[in-house]
Design a protein around this motif. Structure first.
Motif, PDB file in Angstrom:
ATOM      1  N   VAL A   1      -3.550   6.613  -4.166  1.00 40.17           N
ATOM      2  CA  VAL A   1      -3.259   5.707  -3.360  1.00 40.17           C
ATOM      3  C   VAL A   1      -3.260   4.498  -4.196  1.00 40.17           C
ATOM      4  O   VAL A   1      -4.378   4.265  -4.991  1.00 40.17           O
ATOM      5  CB  VAL A   1      -4.358   5.766  -2.225  1.00 40.17           C
ATOM      6  CG1 VAL A   1      -4.089   4.177  -1.412  1.00 40.17           C
ATOM      7  CG2 VAL A   1      -4.337   6.714  -1.337  1.00 40.17           C
ATOM      8  N   GLU A   2      -2.046   3.533  -4.039  1.00 40.93           N
ATOM      9  CA  GLU A   2      -1.956   2.217  -4.764  1.00 40.93           C
ATOM     10  C   GLU A   2      -2.146   1.186  -3.936  1.00 40.93           C
ATOM     11  O   GLU A   2      -1.052   1.207  -2.907  1.00 40.93           O
ATOM     12  CB  GLU A   2      -0.924   2.672  -5.366  1.00 40.93           C
ATOM     13  CG  GLU A   2      -0.972   1.886  -7.042  1.00 40.93           C
ATOM     14  CD  GLU A   2       0.401   2.185  -7.822  1.00 40.93           C
ATOM     15  OE1 GLU A   2       0.420   3.126  -8.509  1.00 40.93           O
ATOM     16  OE2 GLU A   2       1.443   1.302  -7.533  1.00 40.93           O
TER      17      GLU A   2
ATOM     18  N   ARG B   1      -7.972   6.312   2.114  1.00 42.38           N
ATOM     19  CA  ARG B   1      -7.721   4.789   1.706  1.00 42.38           C
ATOM     20  C   ARG B   1      -6.423   4.378   2.095  1.00 42.38           C
ATOM     21  O   ARG B   1      -6.558   3.081   2.491  1.00 42.38           O
ATOM     22  CB  ARG B   1      -7.961   4.733   0.233  1.00 42.38           C
ATOM     23  CG  ARG B   1      -9.594   4.985  -0.410  1.00 42.38           C
ATOM     24  CD  ARG B   1     -10.257   3.999   0.073  1.00 42.38           C
ATOM     25  NE  ARG B   1     -11.632   4.172  -0.556  1.00 42.38           N
ATOM     26  CZ  ARG B   1     -12.817   3.728  -0.537  1.00 42.38           C
ATOM     27  NH1 ARG B   1     -12.752   2.832   0.645  1.00 42.38           N
ATOM     28  NH2 ARG B   1     -13.881   3.797  -1.027  1.00 42.38           N
ATOM     29  N   ALA B   2      -5.322   5.194   2.111  1.00 44.71           N
ATOM     30  CA  ALA B   2      -4.132   4.529   2.517  1.00 44.71           C
ATOM     31  C   ALA B   2      -4.054   4.094   4.199  1.00 44.71           C
ATOM     32  O   ALA B   2      -3.742   3.061   4.471  1.00 44.71           O
ATOM     33  CB  ALA B   2      -2.880   5.606   2.596  1.00 44.71           C
TER      34      ALA B   2
ATOM     35  N   SER C   1       0.791  -1.198   0.080  1.00 45.69           N
ATOM     36  CA  SER C   1       0.064   0.026   0.008  1.00 45.69           C
ATOM     37  C   SER C   1       0.792   1.014  -0.107  1.00 45.69           C
ATOM     38  O   SER C   1       1.788   1.265   0.811  1.00 45.69           O
ATOM     39  CB  SER C   1      -0.867  -0.045   1.111  1.00 45.69           C
ATOM     40  OG  SER C   1      -1.713   1.171   1.593  1.00 45.69           O
ATOM     41  N   SER C   2       0.569   1.986  -1.048  1.00 44.54           N
ATOM     42  CA  SER C   2       1.491   3.358  -0.933  1.00 44.54           C
ATOM     43  C   SER C   2       0.631   4.284  -1.538  1.00 44.54           C
ATOM     44  O   SER C   2      -0.376   4.220  -2.002  1.00 44.54           O
ATOM     45  CB  SER C   2       2.534   3.116  -2.012  1.00 44.54           C
ATOM     46  OG  SER C   2       2.191   2.889  -3.386  1.00 44.54           O
ATOM     47  N   ASP C   3       1.104   5.676  -1.134  1.00 40.47           N
ATOM     48  CA  ASP C   3       0.533   7.007  -1.806  1.00 40.47           C
ATOM     49  C   ASP C   3       1.140   7.992  -2.205  1.00 40.47           C
ATOM     50  O   ASP C   3       2.476   7.966  -1.805  1.00 40.47           O
ATOM     51  CB  ASP C   3      -0.703   7.369  -0.591  1.00 40.47           C
ATOM     52  CG  ASP C   3       0.185   8.035   0.497  1.00 40.47           C
ATOM     53  OD1 ASP C   3       1.051   7.341   0.738  1.00 40.47           O
ATOM     54  OD2 ASP C   3      -0.419   8.807   1.055  1.00 40.47           O
TER      55      ASP C   3
ATOM     56  N   SER D   1      -7.207  10.079  -0.115  1.00 39.41           N
ATOM     57  CA  SER D   1      -6.250   9.737   0.789  1.00 39.41           C
ATOM     58  C   SER D   1      -6.337   9.029   1.893  1.00 39.41           C
ATOM     59  O   SER D   1      -5.533   8.269   2.348  1.00 39.41           O
ATOM     60  CB  SER D   1      -5.506  11.142   1.198  1.00 39.41           C
ATOM     61  OG  SER D   1      -6.527  11.864   1.910  1.00 39.41           O
TER      62      SER D   1
END
Ligand code: ADP
Ligand code: MG
Length: 736
Positions: free
Chosen positions: A89-90, A110-111, A77-79, A108
């Motif tokens: 957010v990925e 979601r991170a 998980s990264s942003d 944001s």
């Protein structure tokens, strides 16, 4: 907790959620924010859907362009910020079969929500990004939170219910499911208040099975019968309460037998009547039109109610223009024939004033015997009582009402406030009040009795031009008898409806307006609805009038009507429009209900997509009120498919009942039931559309149970119903 007796729902409602094992202060607060306070609340939070974990979707099988639900664990998980400055957010989601990328823009948080280790269900369209499959901004249901102790091996590898978890409250579906599972296990067998023979006859599973089947299905096939049973219970409770209210009403009411002779309803205009005939007879014999057969039939139903010792409690449904007013008037006159008074309640002041004027016109010439005046007779006295009536006049009307010198009072619901007293109120008619709930009607009836010096319940007639589908009527108006005016007065032509989308069609519309005005007719132009702001709406109406006066409608007499105008200004404008001094009335929706100007033959509705279907139909009903051809133009594009279907439906049909069914389909039922008391008695699983058979069955069972002995031999059912009404109402309904 002892093993012995099966538990009742009310006992579950006595157990606070804090008594559950993993529910501490924080979760109590989180649950409370979702309206969940006790174990009963918890058990009636139902899953939104299920994932069958025995049959996983293989991540490598996803097809680009299709929607899919994917279950997996977050492994990365990264942003970061994109070049355009958006937060992105990925998240990488993995299961045994592979992994898959999910991206979120401008979310944001979601991170935080989707940290590594979280298991969630992602629902959305599968897209292709540089040769890789991914989802963008999907719907997310967090199933298992990041901390290990929330995982319970016994709950993996089964059908998993997905609860409407809330990110805001910080509860995952998995947690909610855990609380529910614990509740069900600790509750043990549940008492079933529905008699066994009813369950057998309707093929319903028992209560314990239904709660387990909906929350902890072994197999997806368990869900449907569980849902069916729980939906039945929702309908049954509603119908039982309605049936009990009715029964109580009949037992406790002190109704009036109004003198009304059905033969008087059959007199045609021009028939003979003498000064000693009933007012009803004199009115109909001198009226300017004959009743339609539907009006005659409905009046027969009403006359039977009026002359019975039980107070009438009836809903009259009739499409716009079907002629409800004459029916109402006849009922009011029957009350006066019996030496009592009548009240006509309407939702707006404009409508009250219009009714006052038309009643005075229609009833002109009718006199009443009154030994206290010289000559022995006096004209009927019809007065207005709204918030707008000046204090001095109001005092005079109040005094006259209390003395019985006013026969009919017309007003808004200011009519039944505390300082109003009738000498003897015999009949109340409520016009255009489809937005009244069951509770408000009950209050109204009580007020009717309290407001009158005669200790009797007035007869109540509720009229609505908003046809509602039969199933919805059974729920919303289940405590009323129903009559339907299903026939239009003769000679009416169907209103021609056009959806004017392009410039060419709009030009035709304004040409039609000018032509009709030239032929002596009148026109409404309805300005766009502006959410929540009467002020902005009024401003846009002012602007539109100016625009039209300088443009398409130059040279015509344009008037303006909106909610920010003073009462006297509105009256003035309506009077000018009626008289033909104004050709075109540019208005906001203040004219939505009931306004009757028979010379109006065109209505133009701007930005029509903003209106609901029922409202559009109401608006259209402002024209077509005489024997000339009328036209309705709806303007503007439809920004969504739903709004396009709505406008097309209006073009295709002038049948209010058909439109009501379509409306129910398009909007769902929430809106229809919106006026009902919210909370526990809501329909959560039951659907008026899908479960019509269950509703009919529930109604039949309820009326059987109540008719027999008012539920006195069904203590378990009574106990359960107490959950759904407040104490005062329970005392009223269940006292023996
Ligand atoms: P609504 O049901 O919308 O309240 P109204 O009572 O206002 O309808 O009636 C609509 C119009 O039809 C009125 O102008 C009324 O005078 C006229 N009307 C009602 N009943 C009849 C009838 N039986 N014959 C002819 N005209 C009628
Ligand atoms: Mg009306």
């Amino acid at each position: 907790m002892s093993e012995a007796a099966p538990r009742r729902l009310r006992q579950l409602a006595d157990v606070a959620v804090s008594q559950l094992r993993h529910v501490g202060e924080k979760r109590v607060a989180a649950l409370a924010s979702l309206g969940i306070v006790d174990v009963f609340d918890l058990l009636t939070v139902y899953p939104r859907r299920y994932i069958d974990r025995t049959k996983r979707v293989d991540l490598t099988d996803l097809t680009v362009g299709e929607e899919a639900a994917v279950y997996g664990e977050v492994t990365r998980s990264s942003d970061r910020r994109t070049k355009q400055g958006k937060v992105m957010v990925e998240v990488i989601v993995s299961d045994d079969g592979g992994s898959f990328k999910v991206v979120f823009f401008n979310q944001s948080w979601r991170a935080r929500q989707l940290s590594v280790g979280v298991q969630a269900l992602f629902f959305g369209k599968v897209t292709d990004y540089k040769g890789q499959r991914q989802m963008t901004n999907p719907v997310v249901d967090v199933i298992v939170g990041p901390t290990g102790d929330e995982r319970d091996a016994s709950r993996v590898g089964r059908v998993v219910p997905i609860y409407p978890a809330s990110g805001k409250a910080g509860l995952t579906s998995w947690e909610i499911g855990g609380f529910i599972e614990e509740s069900l296990r600790r509750a043990g067998p549940l008492l079933d208040p529905v008699p066994a023979h009813v369950r057998t006859e309707l093929d319903l599973v028992d209560r314990t099975t239904s709660f387990w089947g909906i929350h902890l299905p072994e197999d997806l096939a368990d869900v449907a019968p569980a849902r069916r049973r729980l939906a039945f219970d929702e309908f049954l409770r509603l119908q039982l309460l309605l049936a009990l209210r009715r029964r109580r009403l009949e037992e406790t009411s002190a109704g009036v037998r109004h003198p009304i002779d059905e033969a008087d309803l059959d007199v045609a205009p021009g028939s003979l009547s003498s000064p000693t005939s009933s007012l009803v007879r004199r009115f109909l014999a001198n009226h300017h039109f004959a009743l339609t057969s539907a009006q005659r039939r409905v009046l027969g139903e009403i006359a039977r109610d009026l002359s019975s010792p039980l107070p009438m409690h009836r809903l009259l449904q009739g499409d716009v223009g079907s002629g409800k007013t004459v029916v109402a008037l006849t009922a009011l006159l029957a009350s006066i024939d019996g030496g009592r008074q009548g009240a006509l309640m309407v939702p707006t002041e404009v409508l009250a004033e219009q009714h006052l004027a038309s009643l005075r016109r229609d009833l002109a010439g009718l006199v009443l015997e009154d030994p206290s005046v010289l000559g022995g007779t006096r004209p009927l006295s019809i007065q207005l009582l709204t918030g707008r009536v000046r204090a001095k006049d109001r005092q005079a009307v109040l005094l006259a009402l209390a003395e019985g010198a006013v026969d009919i009072v017309v007003g808004t619901h200011a009519l039944l406030t505390d300082d109003v007293r009738f000498r003897a109120l015999g009949v109340i008619v409520i016009d255009e009040q489809h937005r009244f709930g069951v509770e408000q009607r009950a209050a109204l009836r009580d007020k009717g009795r309290e407001r009158s010096y005669e200790a009797a319940d007035p007869d109540l007639l509720v009229m609505t031009a908003t046809p509602i589908p039969r199933t919805a009527a059974m729920v919303v108006f289940g405590d009323l008898d129903r009559s339907v005016l299903d026939e239009m007065p003769r000679g009416r032509l169907a209103i021609e409806t056009t959806w004017a989308r392009d410039d060419h069609e709009v030009t035709d519309c304004w040409r039609r307006v000018r032509d009709e005005v030239a032929a002596g007719r009148r026109v409404y132009v309805i300005c766009p609805l502006v959410d929540g702001s009467e002020r902005v709406e009024a401003a846009s109406a002012v602007e539109e009038r100016t625009r039209l006066a300088l443009g398409e409608l130059r040279g015509l007499a344009l008037g303006l009507l909106h909610g920010q105008m003073k009462g006297t200004e509105k009256d003035e404008v309506m009077a000018q429009f009626r008289a033909g001094e104004i050709d075109v009335l540019v208005a906001t929706v203040v004219i939505e209900v009931g306004v009757d100007v028979p010379e109006a033959s065109v209505i133009v509705i701007e930005d029509a997509w903003r209106f609901g279907l029922a409202q559009l139909h109401q608006l259209r009903g402002r024209v077509g009120r005489s024997s000339v051809q009328s036209y309705c133009y709806v303007l503007g594009a439809a920004p969504s498919e739903e709004s396009a279907l709505r406008l097309q439906a209006l073009v295709d049909s002038t049948d209010g009942f058909a439109l009501a069914e379509i409306d129910l389909d398009l909007r769902g039922e929430g809106t229809l039931l919106g006026t009902r008391q919210r909370g526990r008695s809501d329909l959560r699983l039951a659907s008026l559309r899908r479960d019509e058979d269950l509703l009919l069955a529930a109604q039949r069972v309820a009326s059987d149970l109540v008719r027999r002995d008012g539920l006195s031999t069904e203590p378990a059912m009574v106990d359960e119903l107490r959950l759904f009404v407040d104490d005062e109402e329970a005392d009223y309904l269940f006292k023996s």
